[in-house]
Design a protein around this motif. Structure first.
Motif, short mmCIF file in Angstrom:
data_model
loop_
_atom_site.label_atom_id
_atom_site.label_comp_id
_atom_site.label_asym_id
_atom_site.label_seq_id
_atom_site.Cartn_x
_atom_site.Cartn_y
_atom_site.Cartn_z
N ASP A 81 -22.34 -0.67 -21.74
CA ASP A 81 -21.71 0.45 -22.43
C ASP A 81 -22.57 1.72 -22.34
O ASP A 81 -22.04 2.83 -22.23
N HIS A 82 -23.88 1.54 -22.39
CA HIS A 82 -24.77 2.71 -22.36
C HIS A 82 -24.64 3.48 -21.05
O HIS A 82 -24.76 4.71 -21.03
N PHE A 83 -24.41 2.77 -19.94
CA PHE A 83 -24.31 3.42 -18.64
C PHE A 83 -22.85 3.69 -18.26
O PHE A 83 -22.56 3.98 -17.10
N ASP A 84 -21.96 3.62 -19.23
CA ASP A 84 -20.54 3.89 -19.00
C ASP A 84 -20.12 5.14 -19.78
O ASP A 84 -20.85 5.63 -20.66
N VAL A 85 -18.96 5.63 -19.47
CA VAL A 85 -18.43 6.83 -20.16
C VAL A 85 -18.02 6.46 -21.58
O VAL A 85 -17.35 5.44 -21.80
N ALA A 86 -18.39 7.29 -22.54
CA ALA A 86 -17.99 7.11 -23.94
C ALA A 86 -17.00 8.23 -24.27
O ALA A 86 -17.38 9.29 -24.76
N TYR A 87 -15.73 7.98 -23.97
CA TYR A 87 -14.71 9.04 -24.06
C TYR A 87 -14.60 9.62 -25.46
O TYR A 87 -14.55 10.85 -25.64
N GLU A 88 -14.56 8.75 -26.48
CA GLU A 88 -14.38 9.26 -27.85
C GLU A 88 -15.56 10.11 -28.28
O GLU A 88 -15.38 11.19 -28.86
N LEU A 89 -16.78 9.64 -27.99
CA LEU A 89 -17.97 10.39 -28.37
C LEU A 89 -18.04 11.71 -27.61
O LEU A 89 -18.38 12.76 -28.18
N GLU A 90 -17.72 11.69 -26.32
CA GLU A 90 -17.74 12.93 -25.54
C GLU A 90 -16.73 13.92 -26.11
O GLU A 90 -17.01 15.12 -26.22
N GLY A 91 -15.55 13.41 -26.47
CA GLY A 91 -14.53 14.29 -27.03
C GLY A 91 -14.98 14.92 -28.34
O GLY A 91 -14.76 16.12 -28.58
N ALA A 92 -15.64 14.12 -29.18
CA ALA A 92 -16.10 14.65 -30.47
C ALA A 92 -17.18 15.71 -30.27
O ALA A 92 -17.18 16.74 -30.96
N LEU A 93 -18.07 15.49 -29.33
CA LEU A 93 -19.13 16.48 -29.09
C LEU A 93 -18.58 17.76 -28.46
O LEU A 93 -19.04 18.86 -28.77
N ARG A 94 -17.59 17.61 -27.59
CA ARG A 94 -16.97 18.81 -27.01
C ARG A 94 -16.27 19.63 -28.09
O ARG A 94 -16.34 20.86 -28.10
N ALA A 95 -15.61 18.92 -28.99
CA ALA A 95 -14.90 19.62 -30.06
C ALA A 95 -15.87 20.41 -30.95
O ALA A 95 -15.53 21.47 -31.48
N LYS A 96 -17.09 19.90 -31.09
CA LYS A 96 -18.10 20.60 -31.89
C LYS A 96 -18.85 21.66 -31.08
O LYS A 96 -19.65 22.41 -31.64
N GLY A 97 -18.63 21.67 -29.79
CA GLY A 97 -19.38 22.58 -28.94
C GLY A 97 -20.84 22.19 -28.79
O GLY A 97 -21.69 23.03 -28.49
N ASP A 98 -21.15 20.91 -28.97
CA ASP A 98 -22.53 20.42 -28.90
C ASP A 98 -22.85 20.02 -27.46
O ASP A 98 -22.86 18.84 -27.10
N GLU A 99 -23.13 21.01 -26.62
CA GLU A 99 -23.34 20.76 -25.21
C GLU A 99 -24.64 20.00 -24.94
O GLU A 99 -24.74 19.23 -23.98
N ALA A 100 -25.65 20.22 -25.77
CA ALA A 100 -26.93 19.55 -25.56
C ALA A 100 -26.79 18.04 -25.70
O ALA A 100 -27.24 17.27 -24.83
N ARG A 101 -26.18 17.57 -26.77
CA ARG A 101 -26.00 16.13 -26.97
C ARG A 101 -24.98 15.56 -25.98
O ARG A 101 -25.09 14.41 -25.55
N LEU A 102 -23.99 16.35 -25.62
CA LEU A 102 -23.02 15.91 -24.62
C LEU A 102 -23.72 15.62 -23.30
O LEU A 102 -23.46 14.59 -22.66
N SER A 103 -24.64 16.48 -22.92
CA SER A 103 -25.39 16.28 -21.68
C SER A 103 -26.24 15.02 -21.77
O SER A 103 -26.38 14.28 -20.78
N GLN A 104 -26.81 14.75 -22.94
CA GLN A 104 -27.67 13.58 -23.11
C GLN A 104 -26.90 12.28 -22.92
O GLN A 104 -27.42 11.33 -22.31
N ILE A 105 -25.67 12.20 -23.42
CA ILE A 105 -24.93 10.94 -23.28
C ILE A 105 -24.28 10.80 -21.92
O ILE A 105 -23.92 9.69 -21.50
N GLN A 106 -24.11 11.91 -21.20
CA GLN A 106 -23.56 11.85 -19.86
C GLN A 106 -24.62 11.51 -18.82
O GLN A 106 -24.31 10.97 -17.76
#
Length: 313
Positions: A81-106
């Motif tokens: 799971d760690h090396f896979d896409v986390a769609y829900e988490l990515e969506g939540a971070l995009r909605a918040k505009g949190d690009e730094a954490r989005l980059s970390q999980i990608q």
């Protein structure tokens, strides 16, 4: 340490296959970290804010290995799971505009092409490597153990691949340890070559008693292995601990010539290695990594000094 006059000259002009694949065994039970590892793989324990296994994959990628096979077990799903896409988490971070954490999980998703295979029974490291036979095929490959982290500034694996390209056969990473600690490792009998950091391995012993160790040079959890190891492992009986030992198979290859999958060379590593395989050294690793983080060190180090002063007073 004796001088080896029979293998002093590298095989000039040799056309050995390139190393492009990495095998990372992660099927262990992690019993030394119970109860934390009852439901969480030990490889997912964080080094500050990044799981240890990500550092290992990053090391493989830095050495040019973009095809990574993990040998897993049934309780290791969170690694995948760690090396896979986390769609829900990515969506939540995009909605918040949190690009730094989005980059970390990608970041772990884009590191390499990841493959997974389960080791049905815990039969040892040698058996785990044997599970990679179908994926690796007739190619040399790197094997990285998740307990050992190598500092990115000390490119051990890259050097080992160079040595394989020069001499053929297999290559192991070796690090000098105190004599009283040799029983924790596989140890090598070695002879010098004309290269200061390269030796030829003449014998290997898995976790010897200090008085029986052939040297103080222990195997770090890094290997570059000739595919001939698979036919050897298929014939290797259980050894120490009732498990199929990779060390025993490499011992057989060390006695062979280049056209039979041998020999075995070692790279003498004098850089920085972090052991996350036991509680004390895991804690030491976390502190060392935090102390070198630009975002943490300015606050962490003064607090650490104050805390140590209070403990010692």
């Amino acid at each position: 340490m004796f001088k080896d006059t029979s293998t002093r000259v590298p095989i000039m002009g040799a056309d050995f296959d390139s190393v492009t694949k990495a095998v990372i065994p992660v099927a262990g039970l992690g019993t030394r970290f119970l109860p934390a590892t009852k439901a969480t793989p030990k490889e997912m324990l964080p080094i500050v804010d990044k799981p240890a296994i990500q550092y290992v994959v990053e090391e493989a990628v830095s050495a040019g290995l973009l095809d990574v096979l993990m040998i897993t077990a049934r309780n290791k799903r969170s690694i995948e799971d760690h090396f896979d896409v986390a769609y829900e988490l990515e969506g939540a971070l995009r909605a918040k505009g949190d690009e730094a954490r989005l980059s970390q999980i990608q970041e772990p998703v884009d590191l390499a092409t990841m493959h997974y295979m389960r080791q049905g029974q815990p039969k040892g490291l040698g058996h785990a490597v044997l599970c990679a036979k179908q994926h690796v095929g007739n190619e040399p490959f790197a094997c990285l153990l998740g307990d050992d982290l190598i500092d990115p500034a000390d490119p051990l694996l890259h050097r080992m691949i160079e040595v394989r390209q020069t001499y053929g056969g297999s290559v192991i990473g070796l690090m000098e340890v105190p004599r009283e600690q040799v029983s924790l490792y596989g140890c090598a009998a070695i002879v010098e070559t004309d290269e200061d950091d390269v030796v030829r391995v003449t014998d290997l012993v898995e976790k010897p008693a200090p008085e029986e160790a052939p040297s103080n040079w222990a195997i770090v959890g890094r290997y570059v292995i000739d595919p001939a190891v698979f036919e050897v492992l298929e014939k290797t009986p259980p050894g120490r601990g009732g498990e199929i030992q990779l060390t025993d198979a490499l011992r057989t290859l060390a006695e062979r010539g280049t056209h039979e999958g041998g020999p075995v060379h070692g790279v003498l590593f004098r850089g920085r290695r972090y052991d996350t395989g036991n509680k004390l050294e895991y804690l030491q690793t976390v502190v060392q990594f935090a102390a070198h983080r630009e975002d943490l060190a300015p606050e962490f180090l003064p607090w650490l000094r104050q805390f140590l002063d209070e403990v010692q007073s």
